[in-house]
Motif scaffolding. Structure first.
Motif, PDB file in Angstrom:
ATOM      1  N   VAL B  52       0.815  -1.227   0.000  1.00 14.90           N
ATOM      2  CA  VAL B  52       0.000   0.000   0.000  1.00 14.90           C
ATOM      3  C   VAL B  52       0.844   1.272   0.000  1.00 14.90           C
ATOM      4  O   VAL B  52       0.310   2.363  -0.229  1.00 14.90           O
ATOM      5  CB  VAL B  52      -1.018   0.038   1.179  1.00 14.90           C
ATOM      6  N   THR B  53       2.151   1.144   0.260  1.00 17.79           N
ATOM      7  CA  THR B  53       2.994   2.352   0.278  1.00 17.79           C
ATOM      8  C   THR B  53       3.861   2.495  -0.966  1.00 17.79           C
ATOM      9  O   THR B  53       4.487   3.529  -1.155  1.00 17.79           O
ATOM     10  CB  THR B  53       3.908   2.370   1.532  1.00 17.79           C
ATOM     11  N   ASP B  54       3.898   1.472  -1.791  1.00 20.14           N
ATOM     12  CA  ASP B  54       4.715   1.518  -3.011  1.00 20.14           C
ATOM     13  C   ASP B  54       3.931   2.245  -4.106  1.00 20.14           C
ATOM     14  O   ASP B  54       2.902   1.755  -4.568  1.00 20.14           O
ATOM     15  CB  ASP B  54       5.052   0.078  -3.436  1.00 20.14           C
ATOM     16  N   GLN B  55       4.433   3.398  -4.499  1.00 25.97           N
ATOM     17  CA  GLN B  55       3.731   4.226  -5.501  1.00 25.97           C
ATOM     18  C   GLN B  55       3.443   3.468  -6.791  1.00 25.97           C
ATOM     19  O   GLN B  55       2.488   3.759  -7.492  1.00 25.97           O
ATOM     20  CB  GLN B  55       4.582   5.459  -5.834  1.00 25.97           C
ATOM     21  N   GLY B  56       4.285   2.500  -7.105  1.00 28.69           N
ATOM     22  CA  GLY B  56       4.098   1.770  -8.351  1.00 28.69           C
ATOM     23  C   GLY B  56       3.147   0.592  -8.216  1.00 28.69           C
ATOM     24  O   GLY B  56       2.793  -0.052  -9.208  1.00 28.69           O
ATOM     25  N   LYS B  62      -3.036   6.427  -0.791  1.00 29.58           N
ATOM     26  CA  LYS B  62      -2.495   7.752  -0.463  1.00 29.58           C
ATOM     27  C   LYS B  62      -2.273   7.864   1.051  1.00 29.58           C
ATOM     28  O   LYS B  62      -3.073   7.335   1.830  1.00 29.58           O
ATOM     29  CB  LYS B  62      -3.477   8.842  -0.901  1.00 29.58           C
ATOM     30  N   PRO B  63      -1.218   8.566   1.467  1.00 30.36           N
ATOM     31  CA  PRO B  63      -0.910   8.656   2.896  1.00 30.36           C
ATOM     32  C   PRO B  63      -2.114   9.054   3.757  1.00 30.36           C
ATOM     33  O   PRO B  63      -2.345   8.470   4.814  1.00 30.36           O
ATOM     34  CB  PRO B  63       0.191   9.714   2.958  1.00 30.36           C
ATOM     35  N   GLN B 182       5.665   4.767   7.977  1.00 34.38           N
ATOM     36  CA  GLN B 182       5.157   4.630   6.608  1.00 34.38           C
ATOM     37  C   GLN B 182       3.907   5.496   6.398  1.00 34.38           C
ATOM     38  O   GLN B 182       3.053   5.186   5.568  1.00 34.38           O
ATOM     39  CB  GLN B 182       4.841   3.152   6.315  1.00 34.38           C
ATOM     40  N   ASP B 183       3.811   6.560   7.199  1.00 35.72           N
ATOM     41  CA  ASP B 183       2.748   7.566   7.051  1.00 35.72           C
ATOM     42  C   ASP B 183       1.343   7.052   7.335  1.00 35.72           C
ATOM     43  O   ASP B 183       0.359   7.599   6.822  1.00 35.72           O
ATOM     44  CB  ASP B 183       2.789   8.206   5.652  1.00 35.72           C
ATOM     45  N   PHE B 184       1.244   6.003   8.134  1.00 37.51           N
ATOM     46  CA  PHE B 184      -0.072   5.603   8.634  1.00 37.51           C
ATOM     47  C   PHE B 184      -0.427   6.503   9.822  1.00 37.51           C
ATOM     48  O   PHE B 184       0.460   6.953  10.558  1.00 37.51           O
ATOM     49  CB  PHE B 184      -0.060   4.159   9.149  1.00 37.51           C
ATOM     50  N   LYS B 185      -1.715   6.722  10.005  1.00 42.14           N
ATOM     51  CA  LYS B 185      -2.212   7.386  11.199  1.00 42.14           C
ATOM     52  C   LYS B 185      -2.747   6.271  12.083  1.00 42.14           C
ATOM     53  O   LYS B 185      -3.657   5.544  11.674  1.00 42.14           O
ATOM     54  CB  LYS B 185      -3.320   8.368  10.791  1.00 42.14           C
ATOM     55  N   THR B 186      -2.193   6.121  13.272  1.00 42.58           N
ATOM     56  CA  THR B 186      -2.573   5.001  14.136  1.00 42.58           C
ATOM     57  C   THR B 186      -3.574   5.467  15.194  1.00 42.58           C
ATOM     58  O   THR B 186      -3.329   6.420  15.918  1.00 42.58           O
ATOM     59  CB  THR B 186      -1.330   4.402  14.824  1.00 42.58           C
ATOM     60  N   TYR B 187      -4.691   4.767  15.248  1.00 43.05           N
ATOM     61  CA  TYR B 187      -5.763   5.061  16.200  1.00 43.05           C
ATOM     62  C   TYR B 187      -5.953   3.903  17.175  1.00 43.05           C
ATOM     63  O   TYR B 187      -5.770   2.736  16.792  1.00 43.05           O
ATOM     64  CB  TYR B 187      -7.093   5.238  15.468  1.00 43.05           C
TER      65      TYR B 187
END
Lengths: 342, 342
Positions: B52-56, B62-63, B182-187
């Motif tokens: 999910v973080t690999d642009q390709g 998206k972040p 990896q730009d996840f928002k953790t809740y």
């Protein structure tokens, strides 16, 4: 691995890096609020932000505590001749009338269908809540989001002929950007229904869904054949107006804002809650004083009444923005005017 | 201004910058989850995050949409011999008994004061909610926060003798860090009371107050002499368990998570809601299989029963973490063990 650059040049490299890295800050500092005339409000905003972001200041606030909350209707976008979300609801009643023949003879729906403003006004807040429930619930959250986006894309304001999402205040957009550039987290805390505001807040204000707090209806999770939905029910869960604002701020954010901006008595408690915290605080009110470019209303207005909050602002030295005098431009589509505070 | 470094050396400078800037990524990629043994769970987490973080990648997200939700009790920290928050509540009943002489003869409080576990168990969930209300409400949000922090600082777990805030899972801390890198928002989305969890979540998990979602009581704003408070009332506002979890996720976050982690049937609906979204998803369960280092329980357990959710996990290929086999270390205070999945 050895550095490809000789040691002696590291000082130069460091200087270059420092200059490159500070460039955005220098540009930002030069003119953070271009649509604000030089005047007391612009001055108070910039002084506040500088005080809480300067590491050497006694008023310094850590980035994670830089919470800024903004009302929406009348603070970030216009709210005349009535709340835009109410205009959405009236249009939705008309759009759905074929499925509800009973509305022809039931108030307040009959008043909506007959454009009977007098009967609608007579139905009061109870009537509005009935219209809200009928147009905001009884569907999945995804379906509602679609209805809201469709309306926002097609509807036009009766006076300006512009989409509602363009009737946003350019000076406030700049303020949101300025705050975010200084590591503030910007929230909307408004009487509007949360899902309705989320349908445009990210695109229009740069405020993501999780930073939109509003009025909510009770929802229910439903699951069948691996299909999961969340259904909106007509039961009001939270009315995000007046004392409901500090309550939702505490429930959802869990930190007290250091900056709050509103425009009406419905924002008073949010401003009080912000003001009563320790350390430096900013409380602001948009004062609608511009008959020419927007609207002028305050103490006697049905929509956006600003009376008690104006008294408290005067008493405690909160920032009151004189829209006519202090905003060089109102909407992004306006030509820049040259008006200046003398 | 001219660059202090001659033009010809810019290629070298660029290379150096590239190397320096990629270093954290290389280190991260080398070993993001050191307390996880090589095994199916670690593999599935890393494969998901990379996809999910690999642009390709066709699965790129998206972040701003990288929302990850975690249950707390039994998922991020232990929950035996009973929920830690319930232990807090029992201690609070004892601490406050002088102000409540009626508790000596009123269930379920009498059972608490007499350490009568049988009578307490007989009082059931209704009894627990009475104890929760008596210990979590009737005070300001600030006062409650103080009580929670004081208890967390002083109380010790009956088995390990450690503060409860140290009985957190090292592998899950690493997962939270990895996701955030990896730009996840953790809740946190958990049955615990929101204010109680906020009293330690930021310090212990790096999860700020605004990313803690839990059970809530109705609160009321009070204002007098420029002093503003928010008072907790005994009326339950939201029970953040089972179907309450997707409901609060939608209300507070307004985006569907792409990753959800739980450990019990109370997390089933949150996992279903996550799974039913479009695009690549990760659903995980902590399976308590470790009698030696933690506890082993699942289908028949009173606390943290894992039955239906385990069936669904098997059926749909969700990740089930075998704690005994897959976690090299349980708590941060444990010595690293050398156990490895064969």
């Amino acid at each position: 691995m050895t550095s490809p650059i000789p040691i002696r040049q590291h000082a130069g490299l460091k200087l270059l890096l420092t200059l490159v890295l500070s460039l955005p800050l220098l540009v930002q500092a030069a003119s953070p609020l271009p649509s604000w005339n030089e005047g007391p409000s612009k001055k108070s905003i910039i002084e506040f932000v500088q005080a809480v972001t300067d590491q050497g200041s006694k008023d310094f606030v850590k980035p994670e505590e830089r919470i800024a909350v903004f009302d929406n209707d009348g603070t970030l976008w216009s709210e005349q001749p009535m709340y835009f979300e109410l205009l959405f609801s009236l249009d939705e009643v008309k759009r759905n009338q074929a499925q509800h023949p009973e509305w022809k003879t039931t108030q307040p729906f009959q008043a909506v269908l007959e454009n009977d403003h007098k009967a609608l006004a007579a139905a009061g807040m109870d009537g509005i809540m009935k219209i809200f429930a009928a147009t905001h619930t009884g569907m999945t959250t995804e379906a509602f989001d679609d209805y809201a986006r469709t309306w926002l894309a097609q509807a036009r304001h009766p006076k300006t002929g512009k989409p509602y999402t363009e009737m946003i205040y350019q000076p406030m957009l700049e303020m949101l950007d300025y705050l975010r550039s200084q590591d503030f987290k910007t929230y909307i805390v408004s009487g509007g229904e949360t899902g309705f505001m989320r349908a445009f807040a990210e695109k229009v204000y740069g405020v993501p869904p999780e930073q939109v707090i509003g009025t909510t209806f009770v929802t229910a999770f439903e699951y069948k054949d691996r299909k999961a939905t969340i259904v909106r029910t007509p039961k009001l869960a939270h009315n995000d107006d007046g004392p409901g604002k500090p309550v939702s701020i505490e429930t959802v954010i869990g930190r007290r804002p250091i900056l709050a901006f509103g425009n009406s008595d419905g924002d008073l408690q949010m401003l009080q809650w912000t003001a009563a915290g320790s350390g430096k605080r900013f409380m602001g009110l948009v004062h609608h004083t511009d008959t020419k470019r927007e609207w002028a209303y305050d103490r006697q207005s049905q929509i956006g009444r600003l009376d008690k909050a104006l008294d408290e602002a005067d008493k405690h030295g909160w920032t009151v923005v004189d829209m006519a005098a202090e905003w060089r431009r109102i909407y992004p589509f306006d030509a820049t005017t040259t008006e200046q505070v003398q």
